[in-house]
Design a protein around this motif. Structure first.
Motif, PDB file in Angstrom:
ATOM      1  N   PHE A  35       0.773  -1.328  -0.114  1.00 34.87           N
ATOM      2  CA  PHE A  35      -0.185   0.022   0.055  1.00 34.87           C
ATOM      3  C   PHE A  35       0.839   1.374   0.002  1.00 34.87           C
ATOM      4  CE2 PHE A  35      -2.544   2.734   2.839  1.00 34.87           C
ATOM      5  CZ  PHE A  35      -3.394   3.585   1.927  1.00 34.87           C
ATOM      6  N   HIS A  36       1.793   1.185   0.853  1.00 44.81           N
ATOM      7  CA  HIS A  36       2.515   2.315   0.930  1.00 44.81           C
ATOM      8  C   HIS A  36       3.383   2.666  -0.429  1.00 44.81           C
ATOM      9  CE1 HIS A  36       3.160   2.696   5.620  1.00 44.81           C
ATOM     10  NE2 HIS A  36       1.844   3.008   5.091  1.00 44.81           N
ATOM     11  N   ARG A  37       3.732   1.583  -1.045  1.00 41.33           N
ATOM     12  CA  ARG A  37       4.436   1.626  -2.389  1.00 41.33           C
ATOM     13  C   ARG A  37       3.399   2.509  -3.418  1.00 41.33           C
ATOM     14  NH1 ARG A  37       8.543   2.681  -2.613  1.00 41.33           N
ATOM     15  NH2 ARG A  37       9.597   0.818  -2.008  1.00 41.33           N
ATOM     16  N   LEU A  38       2.437   2.263  -3.404  1.00 40.05           N
ATOM     17  CA  LEU A  38       1.488   2.928  -4.076  1.00 40.05           C
ATOM     18  C   LEU A  38       1.441   4.379  -4.096  1.00 40.05           C
ATOM     19  CD1 LEU A  38      -1.548   0.366  -4.196  1.00 40.05           C
ATOM     20  CD2 LEU A  38       0.255   0.545  -6.035  1.00 40.05           C
ATOM     21  N   LEU A  39       1.681   4.781  -2.780  1.00 35.24           N
ATOM     22  CA  LEU A  39       1.690   6.085  -2.412  1.00 35.24           C
ATOM     23  C   LEU A  39       2.888   6.778  -2.706  1.00 35.24           C
ATOM     24  CD1 LEU A  39      -0.048   5.746   0.804  1.00 35.24           C
ATOM     25  CD2 LEU A  39      -1.089   7.238  -0.833  1.00 35.24           C
ATOM     26  N   SER A  40       4.024   6.099  -2.752  1.00 37.73           N
ATOM     27  CA  SER A  40       5.493   6.621  -2.805  1.00 37.73           C
ATOM     28  C   SER A  40       6.162   5.807  -3.693  1.00 37.73           C
ATOM     29  CB  SER A  40       6.023   7.008  -1.482  1.00 37.73           C
ATOM     30  OG  SER A  40       7.209   7.640  -1.691  1.00 37.73           O
ATOM     31  N   PRO A  41       6.291   5.890  -4.959  1.00 40.96           N
ATOM     32  CA  PRO A  41       7.296   4.888  -5.534  1.00 40.96           C
ATOM     33  C   PRO A  41       8.620   4.893  -5.305  1.00 40.96           C
ATOM     34  CG  PRO A  41       5.683   6.445  -7.080  1.00 40.96           C
ATOM     35  CD  PRO A  41       5.562   7.013  -5.992  1.00 40.96           C
ATOM     36  N   ARG A  42       9.274   5.929  -4.674  1.00 42.33           N
ATOM     37  CA  ARG A  42      10.785   6.031  -4.407  1.00 42.33           C
ATOM     38  C   ARG A  42      11.113   5.772  -2.928  1.00 42.33           C
ATOM     39  NH1 ARG A  42       9.308  10.131  -7.856  1.00 42.33           N
ATOM     40  NH2 ARG A  42      10.451  10.616  -9.799  1.00 42.33           N
ATOM     41  N   ALA A  43      10.145   5.808  -2.226  1.00 36.31           N
ATOM     42  CA  ALA A  43      10.430   5.756  -0.581  1.00 36.31           C
ATOM     43  C   ALA A  43      11.118   4.163  -0.293  1.00 36.31           C
ATOM     44  CB  ALA A  43       9.221   5.852   0.306  1.00 36.31           C
ATOM     45  N   ARG A  44      12.124   4.476   0.271  1.00 33.97           N
ATOM     46  CA  ARG A  44      12.669   2.933   1.021  1.00 33.97           C
ATOM     47  C   ARG A  44      11.843   2.420   2.186  1.00 33.97           C
ATOM     48  NH1 ARG A  44      17.643   1.714  -0.734  1.00 33.97           N
ATOM     49  NH2 ARG A  44      18.637   0.179   0.174  1.00 33.97           N
ATOM     50  N   LEU A  45      11.337   1.302   1.903  1.00 31.06           N
ATOM     51  CA  LEU A  45      10.538   0.511   2.592  1.00 31.06           C
ATOM     52  C   LEU A  45      11.442  -0.335   3.746  1.00 31.06           C
ATOM     53  CD1 LEU A  45       7.404  -0.101   0.431  1.00 31.06           C
ATOM     54  CD2 LEU A  45       7.851   2.237   1.838  1.00 31.06           C
ATOM     55  N   TYR A  46      10.705  -0.487   4.900  1.00 33.19           N
ATOM     56  CA  TYR A  46      11.533  -1.306   5.722  1.00 33.19           C
ATOM     57  C   TYR A  46      10.402  -2.345   6.501  1.00 33.19           C
ATOM     58  CZ  TYR A  46      15.662   1.289   5.856  1.00 33.19           C
ATOM     59  OH  TYR A  46      16.593   2.091   5.447  1.00 33.19           O
ATOM     60  N   THR A  47      10.875  -3.644   6.681  1.00 41.25           N
ATOM     61  CA  THR A  47       9.942  -4.741   7.235  1.00 41.25           C
ATOM     62  C   THR A  47       9.949  -4.422   8.688  1.00 41.25           C
ATOM     63  OG1 THR A  47      11.945  -6.176   7.850  1.00 41.25           O
ATOM     64  CG2 THR A  47      11.153  -6.362   5.654  1.00 41.25           C
ATOM     65  N   GLU A  48       8.943  -4.988   9.153  1.00 40.98           N
ATOM     66  CA  GLU A  48       8.887  -5.163  10.852  1.00 40.98           C
ATOM     67  C   GLU A  48      10.180  -5.900  11.164  1.00 40.98           C
ATOM     68  OE1 GLU A  48       5.093  -6.795  12.173  1.00 40.98           O
ATOM     69  OE2 GLU A  48       5.087  -7.347  10.327  1.00 40.98           O
ATOM     70  N   MET A  49      10.917  -5.541  12.427  1.00 40.51           N
ATOM     71  CA  MET A  49      11.876  -6.211  13.034  1.00 40.51           C
ATOM     72  C   MET A  49      11.633  -7.891  12.863  1.00 40.51           C
ATOM     73  SD  MET A  49      14.151  -6.203  16.548  1.00 40.51           S
ATOM     74  CE  MET A  49      12.582  -7.094  17.313  1.00 40.51           C
ATOM     75  N   VAL A  50      12.596  -8.626  12.415  1.00 38.68           N
ATOM     76  CA  VAL A  50      12.763 -10.106  12.399  1.00 38.68           C
ATOM     77  C   VAL A  50      13.794 -10.426  13.219  1.00 38.68           C
ATOM     78  CG1 VAL A  50      12.699 -12.201  11.014  1.00 38.68           C
ATOM     79  CG2 VAL A  50      11.299 -10.166  10.251  1.00 38.68           C
ATOM     80  N   THR A  51      13.718 -11.387  14.266  1.00 37.02           N
ATOM     81  CA  THR A  51      15.021 -11.808  14.836  1.00 37.02           C
ATOM     82  C   THR A  51      15.779 -12.909  14.093  1.00 37.02           C
ATOM     83  OG1 THR A  51      13.806 -13.858  15.865  1.00 37.02           O
ATOM     84  CG2 THR A  51      13.513 -11.445  17.101  1.00 37.02           C
ATOM     85  N   SER A  52      17.172 -12.595  14.216  1.00 33.98           N
ATOM     86  CA  SER A  52      17.983 -13.643  13.566  1.00 33.98           C
ATOM     87  C   SER A  52      17.675 -14.888  13.976  1.00 33.98           C
ATOM     88  CB  SER A  52      19.243 -13.104  13.984  1.00 33.98           C
ATOM     89  OG  SER A  52      19.550 -13.074  15.341  1.00 33.98           O
ATOM     90  N   ALA A  53      17.396 -15.002  15.267  1.00 35.69           N
ATOM     91  CA  ALA A  53      17.092 -16.576  15.891  1.00 35.69           C
ATOM     92  C   ALA A  53      15.629 -17.007  15.231  1.00 35.69           C
ATOM     93  CB  ALA A  53      16.510 -16.396  17.462  1.00 35.69           C
ATOM     94  N   ALA A  54      14.677 -16.284  14.750  1.00 31.79           N
ATOM     95  CA  ALA A  54      13.592 -16.890  14.154  1.00 31.79           C
ATOM     96  C   ALA A  54      13.960 -17.433  12.920  1.00 31.79           C
ATOM     97  CB  ALA A  54      12.557 -15.803  14.092  1.00 31.79           C
TER      98      ALA A  54
END
Length: 334
Positions: A35-54
């Motif tokens: 959804f955010h990509r539709l609003l902003s073609p250039r913004a850099r998006l980030y995931t939620e934090m994912v633990t390395s252990a997971a």
């Protein structure tokens, strides 16, 4: 012999971090990012934090799922074991992420108990070891998101030393939340609001480390504020303001690049193929529609729009028709 050239540095591509959307637990999932990509073609998006252990011990590689439309896209990892983080970073790079970001800013008790997040600012040498291991493992940029300090460690010298170690470890991009974190006594929400903002400390960091790409985060809510920070720094990271009022992303894009603003209705209708494809996969509408509630923030009919979706999205069989109904509420109110 052909002349050798150095690979491009992050500073040469600093525009890649000019506008970012912060990693936000329980919010910036793949549906939100689409959804955010539709609003902003250039913004850099980030995931939620994912633990390395997971990823490494739990083998929960499903957490890396994303669509090609989301790029440029960064994976944020949480952890403090260099070898485990290196393996998790490899998983992320193999999955196609454009950047691996290490969380050194989250102050929650759960994160602290796992020895990662903001408490790692007390252990900058360990963070440097983690970063080096990750950089040795992947070819994409490895970046760090931190605070300006923690607890009583609240002076520029501490942030300066942390930054020096990050540079020595090979970090070229540092995202700085311009508040310190209290590791005891404040909730994560309070840590986003109570410690005072100190933008000048981040500006000073950029002046003293000009070859570092510095992105600022914290309390930024308007286009004018974005532009003011960009006059001093390489990038701005928007957080909850962009989630609660996502049209802000389109407004920032238009202001920085001189492009016309998309109509909110058009943005929503561009979600239809995605929504219908996800419904066909078995995704419940409520998991997607919750991210759309703020699209008409401040507009006539916004409350009726939100209410229609909130009351209907959890019902069996809810589909695109509910969002059409919500649009009707807007036109009726207007």
């Amino acid at each position: 012999m052909l002349p050798t050239t150095s690979p491009p540095t992050a500073l040469q591509h600093a525009d890649d971090w000019r506008v970012c959307v912060a990693p936000m637990m329980d919010w910036t999932d793949r549906h939100c990012r689409y959804f955010h990509r539709l609003l902003s073609p250039r913004a850099r998006l980030y995931t939620e934090m994912v633990t390395s252990a997971a990823l490494v011990r739990g083998q929960q590689l499903r957490l890396l799922e994303h669509s090609q439309q989301e790029h440029p896209l960064a994976l944020q990892l949480g952890g403090s074991d260099p070898s485990e983080l290196a393996q998790a970073a490899r998983f992320g790079a193999d999955a196609g992420y454009d950047e691996i970001n290490l969380n050194v800013g989250c102050p929650s008790d759960r994160v602290q108990s796992g020895r990662f997040g903001a408490c790692l600012m007390y252990e900058p040498a360990l963070v440097a070891d983690c970063v080096k291991a990750m950089r040795d493992a992947v070819g994409v940029p490895v970046t760090v998101k931190c605070r300006i300090g923690v607890d009583d460690q609240d002076d520029y010298a501490g942030l300066q030393r942390f930054t020096e170690l990050m540079l020595e470890a090979g970090v070229e991009v540092l995202v700085v939340h311009a508040r310190k974190a209290w590791l005891k006594g404040l909730s994560p929400k309070e840590n986003r609001e109570i410690p005072p903002l100190d933008y000048e400390r981040v500006y000073r960091l950029k002046r003293e480390f000009p070859r570092l790409v510095v992105v600022i985060n914290g309390g930024i809510t308007t286009v004018a504020e974005v532009q003011a920070h960009l006059a001093q720094l390489d990038g701005v990271m928007l957080g909850r303001a962009a989630y609660h009022d996502p049209y802000l992303l389109a407004q920032v894009e238009a202001a920085l690049h001189g492009e016309p603003l998309p109509l909110r209705d058009d943005v929503l209708r561009h979600m239809q193929p995605y929504v219908e494809a996800e419904l066909a996969r078995g995704t419940a509408l409520k998991h997607i529609s919750r991210h759309l509630l703020g699209l008409y923030q401040g507009e006539p009919g916004a409350r009726a729009f939100r209410r229609t979706i909130s009351e209907g999205a959890h019902l069996p069989g809810a589909g695109w028709g509910l969002l059409e109904q919500a649009l009707t509420q807007l036109s009726t109110t207007a």
